[in-house]
Design a protein around this motif. Structure first.
Motif, PDB file in Angstrom:
ATOM      1  N   ILE A 245       9.499 -17.748  44.312  1.00  0.00           N
ATOM      2  CA  ILE A 245       9.378 -18.855  43.364  1.00  0.00           C
ATOM      3  C   ILE A 245       8.304 -20.031  43.902  1.00  0.00           C
ATOM      4  O   ILE A 245       7.525 -20.413  43.352  1.00  0.00           O
ATOM      5  CB  ILE A 245      10.433 -19.038  42.589  1.00  0.00           C
ATOM      6  N   GLY A 246       9.085 -20.407  45.085  1.00  0.00           N
ATOM      7  CA  GLY A 246       8.323 -21.613  45.820  1.00  0.00           C
ATOM      8  C   GLY A 246       6.909 -21.105  46.277  1.00  0.00           C
ATOM      9  O   GLY A 246       5.997 -22.129  46.080  1.00  0.00           O
ATOM     10  N   TYR A 247       6.767 -20.157  46.827  1.00  0.00           N
ATOM     11  CA  TYR A 247       5.523 -19.441  47.231  1.00  0.00           C
ATOM     12  C   TYR A 247       4.530 -19.137  46.103  1.00  0.00           C
ATOM     13  O   TYR A 247       3.360 -19.459  46.377  1.00  0.00           O
ATOM     14  CB  TYR A 247       5.864 -18.468  48.307  1.00  0.00           C
ATOM     15  N   LEU A 248       5.154 -18.706  45.122  1.00  0.00           N
ATOM     16  CA  LEU A 248       4.062 -18.582  44.081  1.00  0.00           C
ATOM     17  C   LEU A 248       3.510 -20.089  43.582  1.00  0.00           C
ATOM     18  O   LEU A 248       2.477 -19.955  42.930  1.00  0.00           O
ATOM     19  CB  LEU A 248       4.798 -17.958  42.869  1.00  0.00           C
ATOM     20  N   GLN A 249       4.198 -20.913  43.650  1.00  0.00           N
ATOM     21  CA  GLN A 249       3.733 -22.462  43.289  1.00  0.00           C
ATOM     22  C   GLN A 249       3.403 -23.348  44.313  1.00  0.00           C
ATOM     23  O   GLN A 249       3.152 -24.265  44.121  1.00  0.00           O
ATOM     24  CB  GLN A 249       4.989 -23.028  42.657  1.00  0.00           C
ATOM     25  N   PHE A 250       2.973 -22.683  45.375  1.00  0.00           N
ATOM     26  CA  PHE A 250       2.517 -23.326  46.354  1.00  0.00           C
ATOM     27  C   PHE A 250       1.264 -24.255  46.205  1.00  0.00           C
ATOM     28  O   PHE A 250       0.236 -23.616  45.629  1.00  0.00           O
ATOM     29  CB  PHE A 250       2.186 -22.401  47.648  1.00  0.00           C
ATOM     30  N   PHE A 251       1.203 -25.291  46.641  1.00  0.00           N
ATOM     31  CA  PHE A 251       0.240 -26.561  46.205  1.00  0.00           C
ATOM     32  C   PHE A 251      -0.102 -27.508  47.307  1.00  0.00           C
ATOM     33  O   PHE A 251      -1.082 -27.733  47.723  1.00  0.00           O
ATOM     34  CB  PHE A 251       0.922 -27.222  45.057  1.00  0.00           C
ATOM     35  N   GLU A 252       1.318 -27.938  47.975  1.00  0.00           N
ATOM     36  CA  GLU A 252       0.843 -29.019  49.016  1.00  0.00           C
ATOM     37  C   GLU A 252       0.093 -28.525  50.346  1.00  0.00           C
ATOM     38  O   GLU A 252      -0.830 -29.301  50.802  1.00  0.00           O
ATOM     39  CB  GLU A 252       2.270 -29.298  49.525  1.00  0.00           C
TER      40      GLU A 252
END
Length: 310
Positions: A245-252
């Protein structure tokens, strides 16, 4: 007969008292949960439902003063998002980031957890802190470190490669190497969190399990593969879901390190959605957000199906 009536009346009075006490407890529970319910409705459920409705309208920045005067457009925003070439590129970049980054993160985390659990006995707490420190470190500080490591001429990585006669690339400015560079940084930054969870899972497995396998003649790899890994299935499920989930939302990572370049080779779905909000395309941006939400939900469901306990 009088005794029977008295007993019946006593039981009825007892039930009445219990019912009254239960009602008071229920009322007290609702009073205590009321602040959370109000905050949840105001700051979570309300905005989520509002953004879902926004994704079916043509709301733009100029419409903020008259938000109820916008027009419904059905699924047009979703069609625009899916037909946007840059959005599709961002989706491919995100898939690449997840498919490479998540297995690397989990494999490195599990290897480090096994080493700490089985091999390193002294200074174990020091290693735990050292591995976990990047998780709680600011992305800005991490970006400074990795810009030094990946600098094309004076960077640490290219300097080490030059000792072997290899001319290292300009990592963050290369279409080929920019995304692998971000994956390396993300794995380094995030594997400590999964490692701590894996270590807790390993330490929760009774020593008798391995002893029984050893008595049956199983080698180290066989014990790990057929005894330890199956018992770690709930831990693997948890870490794979949260990491995925964290990697699918990677932004920073791309936002700080590459700004999505070069030539959109590192732009992610979250970053492109953020850019659309910045451009004032609120309807399309919220549609992109919900597309990502659906993808996350589907992938999480698949992970639960594949990794659930059997």
């Amino acid at each position: 007969m009088g005794g029977g009536q008295g007993a019946t009346g006593g039981r009825g009075a007892g039930r009445g008292r219990r019912s009254s006490a239960s009602g008071r407890q229920t009322a007290a529970a609702w009073i205590l949960t009321l602040p959370f319910v109000v905050l949840f409705l105001a700051f979570t459920a309300g905005p989520v439902l509002g953004s879902l409705g926004m994704s079916f309208t043509d709301l733009r920045q100029r419409d903020l003063r008259t938000p109820f005067a916008v027009n419904g457009v059905g699924f047009d925003n979703y069609v625009k998002a899916l037909s946007d070439e840059t959005f599709r590129k961002a989706a491919l970049n995100t898939a690449y980031f997840v498919l490479v980054g998540v297995p690397l993160t989990l494999a490195l985390a599990l290897a480090a957890a096994v080493l700490l659990d089985r091999g390193v006995k002294r200074f174990q707490s020091l290693f735990k802190v050292a591995y976990y420190l990047p998780v709680i470190t600011s992305i800005v500080a991490i970006a400074v470190i990795w810009r030094f490591v990946l600098a094309p001429e004076s960077g640490l990585l290219n300097t080490v490669l030059s000792w072997a006669g290899i001319d290292g690339p300009n990592w963050l400015a290369s279409k080929t190497w920019a995304m692998p560079s971000l994956i390396m940084m993300a794995v380094w930054r995030n594997f400590g969190s999964a490692m701590i969870i894996f270590l807790a899972g390993l330490q929760g497995i009774p020593a008798t399990v391995e002893e029984a396998g050893q008595l049956d003649g199983a080698g180290s790899w066989q014990r790990f593969r057929y005894l330890i890994v199956p018992l770690l299935r709930p831990t693997i499920l948890f870490t794979s879901v949260t990491t995925g989930i964290g990697y699918l939302q990677f932004f920073e990572e791309p936002f700080v390190m590459t700004q999505g370049g070069p030539l959109n080779s590192t732009v992610s779905v979250s970053m492109y959605t953020y850019q659309q909000f910045g451009f004032g395309n609120y309807g399309v941006a919220t549609a992109m957000s919900y597309i990502l939400f659906v993808v996350i939900a589907v992938i999480t469901f698949i992970q639960f199906r594949l990794l659930r306990e059997k």
